[in-house]
Every structure is written in C-alpha cells, then in structure tokens.
Design a protein around this motif. Structure first.
Motif, PDB file in Angstrom:
ATOM      1  N   VAL A   6     -41.639  64.620 -67.904  1.00 47.70           N
ATOM      2  CA  VAL A   6     -42.548  65.354 -69.155  1.00 47.70           C
ATOM      3  C   VAL A   6     -41.747  66.849 -68.935  1.00 47.70           C
ATOM      4  O   VAL A   6     -41.972  67.743 -68.042  1.00 47.70           O
ATOM      5  N   LEU A   7     -42.754  67.375 -70.064  1.00 46.68           N
ATOM      6  CA  LEU A   7     -42.028  68.640 -70.647  1.00 46.68           C
ATOM      7  C   LEU A   7     -43.027  69.740 -70.342  1.00 46.68           C
ATOM      8  O   LEU A   7     -43.226  70.742 -70.009  1.00 46.68           O
ATOM      9  N   SER A   8     -44.495  69.383 -70.513  1.00 46.07           N
ATOM     10  CA  SER A   8     -45.871  70.032 -69.859  1.00 46.07           C
ATOM     11  C   SER A   8     -47.269  69.091 -69.904  1.00 46.07           C
ATOM     12  O   SER A   8     -46.945  67.876 -70.587  1.00 46.07           O
ATOM     13  N   LEU A   9     -47.693  69.620 -69.635  1.00 48.99           N
ATOM     14  CA  LEU A   9     -49.102  68.632 -69.078  1.00 48.99           C
ATOM     15  C   LEU A   9     -50.264  69.993 -69.316  1.00 48.99           C
ATOM     16  O   LEU A   9     -49.994  70.861 -68.439  1.00 48.99           O
ATOM     17  N   LYS A  10     -51.586  69.222 -69.376  1.00 47.94           N
ATOM     18  CA  LYS A  10     -52.674  70.470 -69.786  1.00 47.94           C
ATOM     19  C   LYS A  10     -54.021  69.445 -69.650  1.00 47.94           C
ATOM     20  O   LYS A  10     -53.998  68.340 -70.543  1.00 47.94           O
ATOM     21  N   ASP A  11     -55.235  69.279 -69.013  1.00 46.51           N
ATOM     22  CA  ASP A  11     -55.921  69.094 -68.480  1.00 46.51           C
ATOM     23  C   ASP A  11     -57.388  69.643 -69.782  1.00 46.51           C
ATOM     24  O   ASP A  11     -56.999  71.067 -69.387  1.00 46.51           O
ATOM     25  N   THR A  12     -58.426  68.921 -69.938  1.00 44.23           N
ATOM     26  CA  THR A  12     -59.692  69.165 -70.304  1.00 44.23           C
ATOM     27  C   THR A  12     -60.675  68.600 -69.524  1.00 44.23           C
ATOM     28  O   THR A  12     -60.335  67.499 -68.905  1.00 44.23           O
ATOM     29  N   GLU A  13     -62.088  69.086 -70.661  1.00 44.29           N
ATOM     30  CA  GLU A  13     -62.693  68.118 -70.050  1.00 44.29           C
ATOM     31  C   GLU A  13     -63.240  66.896 -70.149  1.00 44.29           C
ATOM     32  O   GLU A  13     -62.906  65.872 -69.312  1.00 44.29           O
ATOM     33  N   LEU A  73     -54.383  61.374 -72.240  1.00 40.47           N
ATOM     34  CA  LEU A  73     -54.875  60.056 -71.761  1.00 40.47           C
ATOM     35  C   LEU A  73     -56.477  60.919 -71.717  1.00 40.47           C
ATOM     36  O   LEU A  73     -57.177  61.904 -71.576  1.00 40.47           O
ATOM     37  N   SER A  74     -57.532  59.451 -71.417  1.00 42.00           N
ATOM     38  CA  SER A  74     -59.233  60.000 -71.374  1.00 42.00           C
ATOM     39  C   SER A  74     -59.867  58.400 -70.006  1.00 42.00           C
ATOM     40  O   SER A  74     -59.181  57.396 -70.487  1.00 42.00           O
ATOM     41  N   ASN A  75     -60.704  58.333 -69.333  1.00 41.52           N
ATOM     42  CA  ASN A  75     -61.445  57.898 -68.847  1.00 41.52           C
ATOM     43  C   ASN A  75     -62.906  57.128 -69.696  1.00 41.52           C
ATOM     44  O   ASN A  75     -63.244  57.955 -70.805  1.00 41.52           O
ATOM     45  N   LEU A  98     -55.866  62.907 -61.830  1.00 39.33           N
ATOM     46  CA  LEU A  98     -55.012  63.402 -61.200  1.00 39.33           C
ATOM     47  C   LEU A  98     -53.723  62.189 -61.310  1.00 39.33           C
ATOM     48  O   LEU A  98     -52.590  61.729 -61.790  1.00 39.33           O
ATOM     49  N   THR A  99     -54.564  60.997 -59.927  1.00 38.28           N
ATOM     50  CA  THR A  99     -53.979  60.333 -59.718  1.00 38.28           C
ATOM     51  C   THR A  99     -53.147  59.164 -60.445  1.00 38.28           C
ATOM     52  O   THR A  99     -52.931  58.184 -60.803  1.00 38.28           O
ATOM     53  N   GLN A 100     -54.173  59.270 -61.108  1.00 36.58           N
ATOM     54  CA  GLN A 100     -54.485  57.823 -62.526  1.00 36.58           C
ATOM     55  C   GLN A 100     -53.388  58.430 -63.474  1.00 36.58           C
ATOM     56  O   GLN A 100     -52.529  57.685 -64.574  1.00 36.58           O
ATOM     57  N   VAL A 101     -52.722  59.679 -63.943  1.00 30.85           N
ATOM     58  CA  VAL A 101     -51.846  60.779 -64.982  1.00 30.85           C
ATOM     59  C   VAL A 101     -51.086  60.818 -64.103  1.00 30.85           C
ATOM     60  O   VAL A 101     -49.727  60.200 -64.709  1.00 30.85           O
ATOM     61  N   ASN A 102     -50.451  60.793 -62.670  1.00 34.99           N
ATOM     62  CA  ASN A 102     -48.978  60.570 -62.192  1.00 34.99           C
ATOM     63  C   ASN A 102     -49.245  58.989 -62.140  1.00 34.99           C
ATOM     64  O   ASN A 102     -47.666  58.681 -62.419  1.00 34.99           O
ATOM     65  N   LEU A 147     -58.831  53.815 -67.643  1.00 37.46           N
ATOM     66  CA  LEU A 147     -58.013  54.919 -68.257  1.00 37.46           C
ATOM     67  C   LEU A 147     -56.940  54.648 -69.996  1.00 37.46           C
ATOM     68  O   LEU A 147     -56.592  53.158 -70.183  1.00 37.46           O
ATOM     69  N   MET A 148     -57.740  54.723 -70.783  1.00 36.56           N
ATOM     70  CA  MET A 148     -57.070  54.686 -72.614  1.00 36.56           C
ATOM     71  C   MET A 148     -56.539  55.642 -73.031  1.00 36.56           C
ATOM     72  O   MET A 148     -56.353  56.688 -72.501  1.00 36.56           O
TER      73      MET A 148
END
Length: 201
Positions: free
Chosen positions: A72-79, A93-95, A58-62, A101-102
């Motif tokens: 941001v209009l919407s944010l969704k996390d997956t695995e 965004l992914s690691n 979450l810190t990386q996303v923020n 972070l990519m």
C-alpha cells in the motif's frame, strides 16, 4: 417486503383483467396508471437500495490487503468506499446492502512519468491518485492542490510516494472534474503542474 409488493402487483393485475370487459373506462384508466406508477416506484426503490454502498470496516480492508498481498502506498476512507493505492493501480472497496464486500480494481501501466495521475469522477465522492516517481519532486513535495473551474481549491498533504485526494464537486448534477493539479514544496514553491502549460502551447 419484496414478496408483499409482488403480491400487490399481481392482485392489481388480476383485478384489471377481471374488470377489463366491463364498460367503465375510467376505472380501467385509473387502474392502469396506478399499476404503472407502482411498478416504477418499486423499481426506483430497489435500484436505490442496490446502490446504497458504504465504506468497509477496517478489519475487512486489512484482510483484503493481506489476501491480495498489496504493498500500500496510500489509503483513503470515505462514507461510500475505501481507496487503496498501490504501485500499479488502485482498488475501490465498499459494502453493499447485504454487508458483502465489493472490490473494483484498476490496474495501470506506463508509470515512467515524473508524476503519475489517475482517479475517477463520481456524482458523490470523486478522487485523484498520484504517484511521485521523480526523486527530486518527492524529496521536496509538501502538498498537492486541485483547482476547479469555479475557482475552488482542494488541498491534501503529501506523505510518501502515493497520495489520494477526495473531493465533492457537482455541477448540473454531474461530477465536476478539476482543471489543474499543482504540487507545492514546503516553501509553497511550485514543483509540478498538470496539465503542463508548456505542453499546451
């Protein structure tokens, strides 16, 4: 690990070269086959490791949102990744395996439609993004539903102008795209459908 495997391949290669002039063809054949299989296994292993992506913290996303000044209009996390939807596109965004972070950004234009629909199909987690531009639809919208060829439905509550719907639908080892997207109101009245049946006549 990489160094050990490279050394092993080098030693096998040297052994093959040294024994190549000998008359034992069976040893030559076994050696070549073993070497090819080993190289193939290493390539597959490295390829799979490279693709082992995970969702960022979450810190990386923020921090990313702050650096890019994203509204941001919407944010969704997956695995595997996090999707950030904004007015003119979205970021994935992914690691990677090194926890670096990519980011993959998709910018779009021409958002003059009642509902703007985008997204991507992948073999693991696919997603659809939608932005409701029509004030009347936005006021009444309660949920969005995806319908697939096999009859399966995936629904997501709508909270605000932008919504992200994730799904896992695979057919013959390929991502299965949805066939219909429907927006419903609180009373389950249909507010919007894509593709529009009227435009297909």
């Amino acid at each position: 690990m990489k160094t050990t495997l490279v050394l092993l391949i080098a030693l096998l290669g040297i052994s093959l070269i040294v024994s190549w002039n000998k008359k034992n063809n069976l040893i030559k054949i076994i050696g070549v086959v073993f070497l090819v299989l080993l190289i193939f296994k290493i390539n597959v292993s490295f390829y799979n490791t490279k693709l082992a992506l995970t969702a960022p913290a979450l810190t990386q996303v923020n921090e990313f949102i702050s650096e890019k000044s994203i509204d941001v209009l919407s944010l969704k996390d997956t695995e595997e990744f996090t999707v950030i939807l904004f007015e003119y596109g979205y970021y994935i965004l992914s690691n990677n395996q090194n926890n670096t972070l990519m980011s993959d950004g998709v910018k779009t234009s021409g958002r003059d439609k009642q509902v703007y629909i985008d997204g991507t199909d992948t073999q693991k987690t696919s997603f659809v993004t939608l932005i409701i531009n029509d004030a009347d639809i936005l006021k009444k919208a309660d949920q969005v539903e995806l319908t697939f060829k096999d009859g399966t439905k995936v629904a997501e509550k709508i909270s605000g102008k932008g919504t992200i719907v994730t799904y896992h639908k695979i057919s013959n080892n390929e991502a299965m795209p949805y066939e219909k997207l429907t927006i419903y109101g609180n009373d389950m009245a249909e507010l919007y459908e894509y593709p529009n049946p009227a435009s297909q006549n």
